[in-house]
Design a protein around this motif. Structure first.
Motif, mmCIF file in Angstrom:
data_model
loop_
_atom_site.group_PDB
_atom_site.id
_atom_site.type_symbol
_atom_site.label_atom_id
_atom_site.label_comp_id
_atom_site.label_asym_id
_atom_site.label_seq_id
_atom_site.Cartn_x
_atom_site.Cartn_y
_atom_site.Cartn_z
ATOM 1 N N GLY A 115 46.332 33.309 52.434
ATOM 2 C CA GLY A 115 44.873 33.310 52.369
ATOM 3 C C GLY A 115 44.375 33.129 50.951
ATOM 4 N N HIS A 116 43.067 33.151 50.822
ATOM 5 C CA HIS A 116 42.432 33.040 49.514
ATOM 6 C C HIS A 116 41.162 33.876 49.512
ATOM 7 N N GLY A 117 40.643 34.083 48.334
ATOM 8 C CA GLY A 117 39.448 34.898 48.170
ATOM 9 C C GLY A 117 39.794 36.225 47.535
ATOM 10 N N ALA A 118 38.828 36.792 46.884
ATOM 11 C CA ALA A 118 39.051 38.042 46.158
ATOM 12 C C ALA A 118 39.205 39.217 47.105
ATOM 13 N N ILE A 119 40.025 40.154 46.701
ATOM 14 C CA ILE A 119 40.125 41.437 47.381
ATOM 15 C C ILE A 119 39.440 42.424 46.455
ATOM 16 N N LEU A 120 38.346 42.984 46.905
ATOM 17 C CA LEU A 120 37.516 43.834 46.076
ATOM 18 C C LEU A 120 37.608 45.274 46.553
ATOM 19 N N LEU A 121 38.013 46.153 45.673
ATOM 20 C CA LEU A 121 38.073 47.581 45.976
ATOM 21 C C LEU A 121 36.951 48.259 45.216
ATOM 22 N N VAL A 122 36.113 48.964 45.927
ATOM 23 C CA VAL A 122 34.954 49.575 45.306
ATOM 24 C C VAL A 122 35.102 51.088 45.336
ATOM 25 N N SER A 123 34.849 51.706 44.178
ATOM 26 C CA SER A 123 34.874 53.154 44.082
ATOM 27 C C SER A 123 33.456 53.671 44.262
ATOM 28 N N CYS A 124 33.195 54.310 45.394
ATOM 29 C CA CYS A 124 31.854 54.801 45.687
ATOM 30 C C CYS A 124 31.745 56.315 45.592
ATOM 31 N N ASP A 125 32.768 56.964 45.035
ATOM 32 C CA ASP A 125 32.695 58.422 44.916
ATOM 33 C C ASP A 125 31.876 58.819 43.699
ATOM 34 N N LYS A 126 31.512 60.056 43.657
ATOM 35 C CA LYS A 126 30.682 60.563 42.569
ATOM 36 C C LYS A 126 31.593 61.081 41.475
ATOM 37 N N GLU A 127 31.637 60.371 40.347
ATOM 38 C CA GLU A 127 32.514 60.732 39.234
ATOM 39 C C GLU A 127 32.050 61.968 38.488
ATOM 40 N N SER A 128 30.733 62.125 38.364
ATOM 41 C CA SER A 128 30.187 63.278 37.636
ATOM 42 C C SER A 128 28.865 63.686 38.271
#
Length: 129
Positions: A115-128
């Motif tokens: 396949g092709h295309g970006a694999i995007l991992l998003v961090s949606c947790d609250k860091e502070s």
């Protein structure tokens, strides 16, 4: 935000700006040419302002709205300066380990080992807090 006594308006804009006028109760959205064409000032009228490319300088584009009385006399103006910001997400679209700005597969995604295309991992947790 229109001044008291205003019944119509016109829109003037620089070349890098596109303006559309959407009137409440009408399905059509019409492009506003950069001229003195007057539009009725009705509640629910919306101006949609967009730019299709990034600016070359800060505040290099402008939209001016002029307001008119019943007799067509100008009574006030409001203006806004615009700066278009170009944003690009550069990715390893063909998953070969090299990030390329203009990879043709950047705009699509296909599942699997070939396949092709970006694999995007998003961090949606609250860091502070």
């Amino acid at each position: 935000a229109a001044p008291a006594g205003a019944v119509s308006f016109s829109v003037k804009h620089t070349e890098g700006v596109s303006v559309q006028v959407a009137c409440r109760g009408r399905a059509e959205v019409r492009s506003a040419p950069s001229s003195r064409m007057q539009w009725p000032l009705d509640e629910g009228t919306v101006l949609r302002i967009s730019m299709s490319q990034a600016s070359t300088e800060v505040n290099d584009n402008k939209v001016t709205v002029s307001f008119y009385t019943e007799g067509g006399q100008p009574i006030n103006q409001a203006g806004v300066f615009l700066t278009g910001i170009g944003i690009s997400l550069d990715v390893d679209a063909d998953r070969d380990g090299v990030v390329e700005k203009n990879n043709p597969n950047k705009a699509s995604w296909t599942w699997g080992p070939k396949g092709h295309g970006a694999i995007l991992l998003v961090s949606c947790d609250k860091e502070s807090p």
